[in-house]
Design a protein around this motif. Structure first.
Motif, mmCIF file in Angstrom:
data_model
loop_
_atom_site.group_PDB
_atom_site.id
_atom_site.type_symbol
_atom_site.label_atom_id
_atom_site.label_comp_id
_atom_site.label_asym_id
_atom_site.label_seq_id
_atom_site.Cartn_x
_atom_site.Cartn_y
_atom_site.Cartn_z
ATOM 1 N N PHE A 170 -12.632 4.350 -0.381
ATOM 2 C CA PHE A 170 -12.972 2.936 -0.521
ATOM 3 C C PHE A 170 -12.596 2.408 -1.902
ATOM 4 O O PHE A 170 -12.248 1.238 -2.049
ATOM 5 C CB PHE A 170 -14.440 2.701 -0.201
ATOM 6 C CG PHE A 170 -14.729 2.657 1.280
ATOM 7 C CD1 PHE A 170 -15.633 1.752 1.792
ATOM 8 C CD2 PHE A 170 -14.091 3.505 2.165
ATOM 9 C CE1 PHE A 170 -15.902 1.699 3.166
ATOM 10 C CE2 PHE A 170 -14.342 3.469 3.523
ATOM 11 C CZ PHE A 170 -15.254 2.556 4.024
ATOM 12 N N GLY A 171 -12.652 3.271 -2.928
ATOM 13 C CA GLY A 171 -12.203 2.870 -4.260
ATOM 14 C C GLY A 171 -10.710 2.587 -4.273
ATOM 15 O O GLY A 171 -10.250 1.584 -4.830
ATOM 16 N N LEU A 172 -9.956 3.474 -3.644
ATOM 17 C CA LEU A 172 -8.509 3.308 -3.543
ATOM 18 C C LEU A 172 -8.175 2.067 -2.706
ATOM 19 O O LEU A 172 -7.299 1.272 -3.067
ATOM 20 C CB LEU A 172 -7.907 4.562 -2.917
ATOM 21 C CG LEU A 172 -6.423 4.777 -2.983
ATOM 22 C CD1 LEU A 172 -5.885 4.616 -4.384
ATOM 23 C CD2 LEU A 172 -6.098 6.177 -2.452
ATOM 24 N N GLN A 173 -8.883 1.889 -1.605
ATOM 25 C CA GLN A 173 -8.688 0.725 -0.740
ATOM 26 C C GLN A 173 -8.914 -0.569 -1.525
ATOM 27 O O GLN A 173 -8.094 -1.496 -1.457
ATOM 28 C CB GLN A 173 -9.670 0.838 0.423
ATOM 29 C CG GLN A 173 -9.688 -0.303 1.396
ATOM 30 C CD GLN A 173 -10.686 -0.028 2.508
ATOM 31 O OE1 GLN A 173 -10.473 0.859 3.319
ATOM 32 N NE2 GLN A 173 -11.780 -0.765 2.552
ATOM 33 N N ALA A 174 -9.995 -0.636 -2.281
ATOM 34 C CA ALA A 174 -10.289 -1.842 -3.074
ATOM 35 C C ALA A 174 -9.215 -2.080 -4.131
ATOM 36 O O ALA A 174 -8.791 -3.221 -4.339
ATOM 37 C CB ALA A 174 -11.671 -1.715 -3.723
ATOM 38 N N ALA A 175 -8.767 -1.019 -4.784
ATOM 39 C CA ALA A 175 -7.735 -1.156 -5.813
ATOM 40 C C ALA A 175 -6.431 -1.684 -5.215
ATOM 41 O O ALA A 175 -5.761 -2.532 -5.815
ATOM 42 C CB ALA A 175 -7.501 0.184 -6.513
ATOM 43 N N ILE A 176 -6.076 -1.201 -4.042
ATOM 44 C CA ILE A 176 -4.841 -1.656 -3.397
ATOM 45 C C ILE A 176 -4.962 -3.114 -2.965
ATOM 46 O O ILE A 176 -4.072 -3.925 -3.236
ATOM 47 C CB ILE A 176 -4.483 -0.740 -2.202
ATOM 48 C CG1 ILE A 176 -4.076 0.650 -2.715
ATOM 49 C CG2 ILE A 176 -3.381 -1.358 -1.347
ATOM 50 C CD1 ILE A 176 -3.953 1.715 -1.621
ATOM 51 N N ALA B 282 0.832 -1.214 0.000
ATOM 52 C CA ALA B 282 0.000 0.000 0.000
ATOM 53 C C ALA B 282 0.864 1.260 0.000
ATOM 54 O O ALA B 282 0.591 2.206 -0.748
ATOM 55 C CB ALA B 282 -0.939 0.000 1.207
ATOM 56 N N LEU B 283 1.899 1.271 0.811
ATOM 57 C CA LEU B 283 2.764 2.450 0.888
ATOM 58 C C LEU B 283 3.540 2.660 -0.415
ATOM 59 O O LEU B 283 3.703 3.801 -0.868
ATOM 60 C CB LEU B 283 3.710 2.335 2.078
ATOM 61 C CG LEU B 283 3.009 2.382 3.436
ATOM 62 C CD1 LEU B 283 3.974 2.025 4.549
ATOM 63 C CD2 LEU B 283 2.366 3.738 3.676
ATOM 64 N N ALA B 284 3.977 1.584 -1.031
ATOM 65 C CA ALA B 284 4.668 1.699 -2.321
ATOM 66 C C ALA B 284 3.693 2.196 -3.388
ATOM 67 O O ALA B 284 4.034 3.075 -4.191
ATOM 68 C CB ALA B 284 5.278 0.361 -2.721
ATOM 69 N N ARG B 285 2.499 1.652 -3.379
ATOM 70 C CA ARG B 285 1.476 2.054 -4.361
ATOM 71 C C ARG B 285 1.108 3.524 -4.202
ATOM 72 O O ARG B 285 0.822 4.214 -5.188
ATOM 73 C CB ARG B 285 0.260 1.159 -4.173
ATOM 74 C CG ARG B 285 -0.913 1.466 -5.035
ATOM 75 C CD ARG B 285 -1.045 0.496 -6.185
ATOM 76 N NE ARG B 285 -2.185 0.835 -6.994
ATOM 77 C CZ ARG B 285 -3.179 0.021 -7.254
ATOM 78 N NH1 ARG B 285 -3.165 -1.211 -6.788
ATOM 79 N NH2 ARG B 285 -4.173 0.410 -8.007
ATOM 80 N N MET B 286 1.149 4.019 -2.963
ATOM 81 C CA MET B 286 0.820 5.420 -2.704
ATOM 82 C C MET B 286 2.046 6.325 -2.844
ATOM 83 O O MET B 286 1.976 7.511 -2.591
ATOM 84 C CB MET B 286 0.211 5.561 -1.302
ATOM 85 C CG MET B 286 -1.115 4.838 -1.124
ATOM 86 S SD MET B 286 -2.377 5.326 -2.310
ATOM 87 C CE MET B 286 -2.643 7.017 -1.836
ATOM 88 N N ARG B 287 3.185 5.731 -3.232
ATOM 89 C CA ARG B 287 4.431 6.449 -3.502
ATOM 90 C C ARG B 287 4.952 7.182 -2.260
ATOM 91 O O ARG B 287 5.394 8.318 -2.327
ATOM 92 C CB ARG B 287 4.229 7.405 -4.681
ATOM 93 C CG ARG B 287 3.838 6.664 -5.950
ATOM 94 C CD ARG B 287 3.611 7.509 -7.184
ATOM 95 N NE ARG B 287 4.527 8.601 -7.322
ATOM 96 C CZ ARG B 287 4.159 9.898 -7.366
ATOM 97 N NH1 ARG B 287 2.897 10.226 -7.286
ATOM 98 N NH2 ARG B 287 5.059 10.837 -7.518
ATOM 99 N N ILE B 288 4.919 6.483 -1.143
ATOM 100 C CA ILE B 288 5.477 7.021 0.100
ATOM 101 C C ILE B 288 6.976 6.727 0.114
ATOM 102 O O ILE B 288 7.415 5.660 -0.316
ATOM 103 C CB ILE B 288 4.762 6.398 1.322
ATOM 104 C CG1 ILE B 288 3.268 6.749 1.275
ATOM 105 C CG2 ILE B 288 5.387 6.855 2.626
ATOM 106 C CD1 ILE B 288 2.949 8.238 1.170
ATOM 107 N N HIS B 289 7.749 7.645 0.622
ATOM 108 C CA HIS B 289 9.211 7.530 0.629
ATOM 109 C C HIS B 289 9.628 6.182 1.223
ATOM 110 O O HIS B 289 9.119 5.769 2.271
ATOM 111 C CB HIS B 289 9.828 8.673 1.435
ATOM 112 C CG HIS B 289 11.289 8.841 1.186
ATOM 113 N ND1 HIS B 289 12.233 7.997 1.729
ATOM 114 C CD2 HIS B 289 11.959 9.751 0.437
ATOM 115 C CE1 HIS B 289 13.428 8.381 1.336
ATOM 116 N NE2 HIS B 289 13.295 9.450 0.549
#
Length: 165
Positions: free
Chosen positions: A139-145, A25-32
């Protein structure tokens, strides 16, 4: 990415899956990649105390998030994400087990904990679900992840439906 998972609940949970989905999830959200996250798994009693202390609500809940540095995903693709302490996610497997069983698709406690981990990560990143448009986005982002992570792992069958309201 430094992610610590501490199970203080006395319940056997798939800690590796929690770690893996949090990292995904953190990689997908591009967190450092040098940012830090802590996930704590607690029993009903400890979660009820936290819920009452921080939300002034009785009874245990499924997940709580405590942000630290208020990190956000970069707005632009070429923007460098900031590094920092994301904060803490607290999960309650006893509540997760009940929610998984009661979900329309019915799923395991561990699947529910994975969903709740992503939910907690999104809260740490500033997402919320108070308003209908916010809820649809989160919830859309949550489902995609969750779907992306399950696909990457070769897991079959329907992904857990959101049980957090």
């Amino acid at each position: 990415m430094s992610i610590d998972v501490n199970n203080e609940s006395g319940t056997d949970v798939d800690e590796q899956a929690i770690l893996d989905i949090a990292r995904y999830a953190l990689a997908r959200m591009r967190i450092h990649p040098l940012s830090e996250l802590s996930v704590i798994v607690v029993d009903d009693e400890a979660m009820e105390q936290l819920h009452l202390q921080w939300m002034d609500l009785p009874g245990p809940t499924d997940v709580m998030s405590f942000p630290m540095d208020e990190l956000r995903p970069p707005a632009k693709d070429d923007e460098e994400p900031p590094q920092g302490l994301l904060g803490d996610i607290v999960l309650c497997p006893e509540v997760a087990k009940k929610q998984g069983e009661e979900a329309p698709t019915g799923h395991s406690m561990d699947e529910e904990l994975q969903l709740l981990t992503v939910h907690g990560v999104l809260h740490l990143l500033g997402y919320d679900h108070e308003e209908p448009d916010e809820k649809a986005e989160m919830f859309g982002l949550q489902a995609a992840i969750v779907d992306g992570w399950r696909t990457e792992r070769g897991l079959t069958g329907p992904s857990p439906a959101p049980t957090v309201t």
